[in-house]
Every structure is written in C-alpha cells, then in structure tokens.
Design a protein around this motif. Structure first.
Motif, mmCIF file in Angstrom:
data_model
loop_
_atom_site.group_PDB
_atom_site.id
_atom_site.type_symbol
_atom_site.label_atom_id
_atom_site.label_comp_id
_atom_site.label_asym_id
_atom_site.label_seq_id
_atom_site.Cartn_x
_atom_site.Cartn_y
_atom_site.Cartn_z
ATOM 1 N N CYS A 126 -5.274 33.943 -3.911
ATOM 2 C CA CYS A 126 -5.857 35.263 -3.966
ATOM 3 C C CYS A 126 -7.278 35.470 -3.631
ATOM 4 N N GLU A 179 -3.928 32.977 -11.541
ATOM 5 C CA GLU A 179 -3.019 33.281 -12.387
ATOM 6 C C GLU A 179 -1.546 32.565 -12.008
ATOM 7 N N ASN A 180 -1.439 32.396 -10.427
ATOM 8 C CA ASN A 180 -0.139 31.816 -10.059
ATOM 9 C C ASN A 180 0.058 30.376 -10.045
ATOM 10 N N CYS A 240 -8.461 37.449 -8.402
ATOM 11 C CA CYS A 240 -7.271 37.060 -9.105
ATOM 12 C C CYS A 240 -7.818 37.380 -10.548
ATOM 13 N N ASP A 241 -6.578 37.721 -11.184
ATOM 14 C CA ASP A 241 -6.524 38.416 -12.545
ATOM 15 C C ASP A 241 -7.709 37.954 -13.382
ATOM 16 N N THR A 260 -5.457 39.927 -2.835
ATOM 17 C CA THR A 260 -4.576 39.736 -4.312
ATOM 18 C C THR A 260 -3.498 40.596 -4.325
ATOM 19 N N CYS A 261 -2.692 40.570 -5.570
ATOM 20 C CA CYS A 261 -1.595 41.258 -5.473
ATOM 21 C C CYS A 261 -1.622 42.506 -5.108
ATOM 22 N N ALA A 294 -4.930 42.215 -11.213
ATOM 23 C CA ALA A 294 -5.949 42.186 -10.432
ATOM 24 C C ALA A 294 -6.640 43.316 -9.901
HETATM 25 FE FE1 FES Z 1 -3.609 36.405 -8.125
HETATM 26 FE FE2 FES Z 1 -1.956 38.379 -8.603
HETATM 27 S S1 FES Z 1 -1.716 36.202 -8.823
HETATM 28 S S2 FES Z 1 -3.907 38.290 -7.837
#
Ligand code: FES
Length: 585
Positions: A65, A97-98, A133-134, A205-206, A212
């Motif tokens: 992200c 996060e991922n 990212c988050d 990002t998402c 995020a």
């Molecule tokens: Fe990184 Fe959503 S997983 S912004």
C-alpha cells in the motif's frame, strides 16, 4: 464542547534550530557530523542553520500500500528545497496490514517507538510523515507526538476504484463478501480468483473507507495534514502536488515552531471523532486516536467517543457502510466538504488550528459538494447513527465498541444464546462443522484475541458465519470478541471488549449456553448470570496460554495496555520532548 485553546503565537525567526547542534561550528563533533553528510555531495552552505526536514518514509516492498512512497518523497524534497529547507529521507519501520503476522497491530507501538527515537536522536527540525497503510499513519503520529517536533502528515492516497463484471470492488469489503459467497456455494473458486486481480488495480491504500482512508481522514480532521489530503487517489497528479506543497509548508512550520501539541488539542480530537461518525469510519480509529492522544497529553476516553459521536449522522456513502469508493469521494470534494457540513451543523470546533497555520473552518468554509449521492445532504444521511456506540456492562466493564452504521438494525437490540470459541484456532476448527450447535439467533463469542491475547489484537472480530447459516441466506449475526475488525468489514460485531480475556476480563469466563443481551440504544452488554456466579468463575480463571519469555513479544505482552486506553505500551505514553540531553562525542 470543551474549552477554547489559547491562540497560537509563532516563534521568532531567525533563531538557532536543534540541527545546529550537529552541524554548525568548527568543533570536532560538528566536523564529524557534517563531514560524513558531505559524502553525499551536500555543499557546505547547506549547513548554515536552515531547517533540516526528515522525510520519515514508511516505504517498503512488503507494505504494498506504501510501495509508491519513494516517488512521493521526491516531490516532498522538491517542496522543502523550494522553501529553503534541507530535506533528508529517512526509512522507518513499516508494518503492512496485509502481510505482517501475527498482526500489524502488534508492531504499531514498536514502529512508534522507533520513529520517535529516530526523530529525537538525529538532526531533524521538522518531519514529514509519509504514511498510508493502516498502522503506518498512527505509529508515526504517535512518535511525532512524543517528540513534539513540528510534523505534517502526507498519506499515499487510495487506489483507484476496482471493477469486476460491472460492479465496484472495494478493497477488503469485496473479499469478505466474495469469500462468504464461495462458502454459500454462490460463487466459484475460479471467479473468486478472477475477482482478485480487479481489487487492486493501482498503487495506493485500500479504496474503501477502511482503516487507511479513515486514518488519513483523522489526520486531516485533527489538523495534521493539509486540507484535502485524505482522498486524493495515489496515482492522481494532485497527490504529488500535495506532497510538494507539504514539503514547502513544513519549512515554515519549523520557523514558526508550530508543533503537534499546538494542533492536536482536545478540540481537534473531538473534531476527529465527529468526522469519523460522518464518514462511517473504521472502529480502529478508536484505538489509534486514544493512543495518539495519550502521547500528546490529551485526556481522551471511550466515553468521549460515545458522547461526541452519538448525534452524528453518516453522510459519506462509501463502502463498507455504503456504495461508493474513495476515488468518487475525491471527485465529490473529499473530506473538506464533510468538515464544512459538520461546521454548519454546529458539530465542529471551527477555530481548531491546522498545519497550514489557519483554522480548520478557514480551510473548508468555501468548498462545494460536487456529488450529493456520494456526500449526502443533511436531510438524506446514509444512516442517522454514525458515531461509535460504546457498550458497557458486566461483560465489558471498561467498554466495547460497535459501529452502528455497519450493523444490521434488527440486531441492535438482541438476546441470544452464547456459542463460545475459546480462541481463534477453536473457531477455525469448529466453524465449518455442520454439527455445530448454532442458529442465527445465537451470539458468537470469540476469546483471547485482544492486545495480549492474540497477541497484538488481530482483525478477526468479524468472524465469518457458519456455512449452514449462510446457505439460509442469512448474512449477519451478533458477534462479540476482544479482537479488532478490519475497517473494510461490516456486521453487528462487538469489538475491543475490555478488559480482554487474556487479562482476566469477564469475556474469559463466558460459557456455551449462557444468555447474553445486547442493547445498543441503551449502550449495554450483559452476561445474564448473577454477580456471585461471575465472581466465582473469575476466581477460578487462570491464563490458558504460555507467556512469551523473550524478545519483542515479551515486551509487548508485559507492557501493552487495554484497548480501552489505546493499547499503547505503558512506558511510551506521554510526550518526552525533543531534547537528546547529550552530544554523541
Ligand atoms: Fe494497506 Fe489496506 S491493507 S491500506
């Protein structure tokens, strides 16, 4: 509304900045510091006392992200040079996060600690927090708050809309929907795989109002980013312009000594909480804002979340609560339109200061809404109840969080039989069992997924429903845990139950067959057993897990606080200032 802060008075300029302790003069130490910097080709006159700006960059190829942040850093540098500063790009701890296991949340605090020490221990007069990212956004804001060095947030921006067979595909939100459709036999594995590629079609990002985008919006609502920063797509040229403008701006912030503590006041946090309600933001913002407030010395509690958010309607029609994605939010006018709406409704501290040096109201009062289906007018909200509901009762003496806009209205008042999963492995082992004794009126309870329990408080609170219930066409049930939930997720999901099971909270002693009642309008969460029975069960309880014996896991386990206070490490709370204390030689 809380008390008004005193107006900000810029510091006199010129004056000696902290970087001059490293770079100015002819002592052995300054020659040592300066000389090594010159191996990068920096001419001598750059060390003349001008502001040194650290571009704290969370770029990493394992934080996809944030994969485009090195490019954005170049634009920040251009802005810093233009304004007469000296930019230095500094890689910092990045938690995706991922990718990160057991969960990126376990590393938010170590990232915050690392960036705090990097800012304080190095010749940095001001910082650009390059995040996305988050966890990267709150961790850098926490670190900056603890040094109180002038700082400005630049987020990487969301991905473009995903599309699959004519439908919008929202990051995360679509993944939860598609995986449930596969479990219910309504979608093939091949189609699921084909949809995967459409979810992430650009850098960024998402693209939902997940954590995020929520945290980017929180940074802007707190006044820590330039107006309009949150929604600009990652690949839009205006994202790069925003980076350059922020680079210019931080130089003046250093000259004025405009610090995080001048901006992140109690009023600013109240603005952010109300903004979270209006955008239908992530439950994760609750934890992150509590932690940031703890670093900057603002007394913020879960009760503030309930008090400030209670009468705020969600007006942003974005997934997971609504229909659209961040790209459309940007075209509609983005967060400034939402802040203007809050101001018009008397729900914004208009004189809260921002990184621009102007008040938040000055920044947004003249903006226009370009799409009233994306950002709804006051009389047509997406949902009347936008803020977070903080539930309390004998099952959550210190509180639990529910996002009403993501929940099913018919389940907001509900009484049901507990079906207990002792931990995440127990859940995984049982959930697909056709003999599991469960129906849609039951309440699913998941234990040991809090800050100490998982460890790190993973986003598993929106547990998928049993396939036999999904096949009936039922898509929501009440779920209770001490876990978090992805900002892209939805459902009648009660999260962050505090104290957590691993800390001996009442959640630890819920048994299969207990009755639980949830009453969101009354903000209550009750395990229907007597006080005596609860006390007896708690007296028998002992931690079931082996405790970590060393390393960061040990530090985290022994020092992490409860979700109700932001899950920070106890020894990191508060502002420790910018002074190093000693020279290096
Ligand atoms: Fe990184 Fe959503 S997983 S912004």
């Amino acid at each position: 509304m809380s008390e008004k802060p005193a107006p900000f008075k810029p510091a006199p300029w010129p004056r000696k900045l902290r970087s001059t302790h490293w770079y100015t003069g002819t002592s052995r130490d300054t020659i040592y510091h300066r000389g090594w910097m010159k191996n990068q080709g920096h001419p001598h006159d750059l060390f003349d006392g001008r502001p040194v700006i650290g571009i704290m960059n969370t770029w990493s190829e394992l934080t996809p992200c944030n994969g485009h942040l090195r490019e954005l850093a170049e634009k920040v540098k251009a802005g810093v040079w233009e304004a007469g500063g000296f930019p230095v790009e500094v890689p910092v701890f990045s938690a995706s996060e991922n990718t990160f296991r057991p969960t990126a949340m376990m590393y938010r605090n170590i990232a915050a600690m690392a960036v705090e020490e990097q800012m304080r221990g190095q010749p940095i007069d001001g910082a650009v927090l390059l995040v996305g990212c988050d966890k990267t956004t709150p961790s850098l804001m926490m670190g900056a708050a603890s040094t109180d060095i002038p700082s400005i947030v630049v987020t990487g921006g969301p991905m473009l809309n995903g599309w699959f067979r004519g439908e919008r595909v929202g990051s995360g939100t679509a993944l939860w929907k598609f995986s449930e459709a596969v479990k219910a036999g309504e979608m093939s594995q091949e189609d699921f795989l084909e949809a995967e590629a459409s979810m992430s079609r650009s850098s960024g990002t998402c693209n939902t109002m997940g954590t995020a985008s929520t945290m980017a919006s929180m940074a802007e609502a707190l006044g820590m980013a330039l107006s309009g920063n949150a929604a600009i797509p990652a690949v839009d040229s205006r994202r790069r312009m925003m980076a350059q403008l922020s680079g210019r701006r931080i130089v003046q912030m250093v000259k004025d000594d405009l610090k995080p503590s001048d901006i992140m006041t109690k009023q600013a946090f109240e603005n952010a909480i109300r903004t979270n309600g209006a955008i239908g933001g992530s439950t994760n913002a609750v934890i992150h804002l509590l932690a940031i407030a703890g670093r900057v010395g603002v007394d913020l509690t879960l009760d503030d979340w309930d008090r400030c958010g209670r009468d705020v309607a969600t007006i942003v029609n974005l997934m997971p609560s609504g229909k659209y994605l961040m790209e459309e939010f940007f075209y509609a006018g983005g967060l400034p339109v939402v802040l203007k709406r809050l101001g018009e409704a008397g729900k914004l501290h208009k004189d809260a200061l921002t990184v621009s040096g102007e008040t938040i109201w000055d920044e947004v009062k003249d903006v226009r809404n370009w799409n009233e289906d994306v950002i709804r007018p006051a009389d047509k909200p997406l949902t009347e109840q936008g803020g977070m509901a903080i539930l309390k009762g004998n099952l959550a003496p210190k509180g639990a969080v529910l996002k009403p806009s993501a929940a099913s209205p018919h389940l907001l008042t509900h009484r049901g039989r507990a079906v207990v999963f002792e931990d995440i492995d127990d859940y995984k082992a049982k959930i697909n069992d056709e003999d599991l004794d469960i129906d849609e009126t039951c309440i699913m309870v998941l234990k040991y997924c809090g800050p100490k329990g998982y460890p790190g408080m993973a986003e598993v609170g929106n547990m998928g429903l049993p396939p036999k219930i999904l096949r009936k066409g039922i898509t929501d049930m009440v779920r209770i845990s001490d876990a978090r939930m992805s900002g892209t997720a939805y459902g009648t999901v009660i999260l962050h139950t505090s104290p957590e099971a691993a800390a001996g909270g009442p959640l630890a002693v819920v048994r299969n067959g207990d009755m639980i009642s949830v009453d969101v309008p009354k903000r209550s969460l009750v395990l229907e057993i007597s006080d005596e029975e609860l006390a007896a069960r708690l007296a028998e309880w002992h931690p079931p897990q082996e405790q970590p014996g060393s390393g960061y896991a040990w530090l985290h386990h022994n020092h992490v606080g409860g979700a109700d206070t932001g899950a920070d490490l106890d020894f990191l709370k508060g502002c420790r200032g910018r002074d190093v204390g000693k020279d290096s030689h």
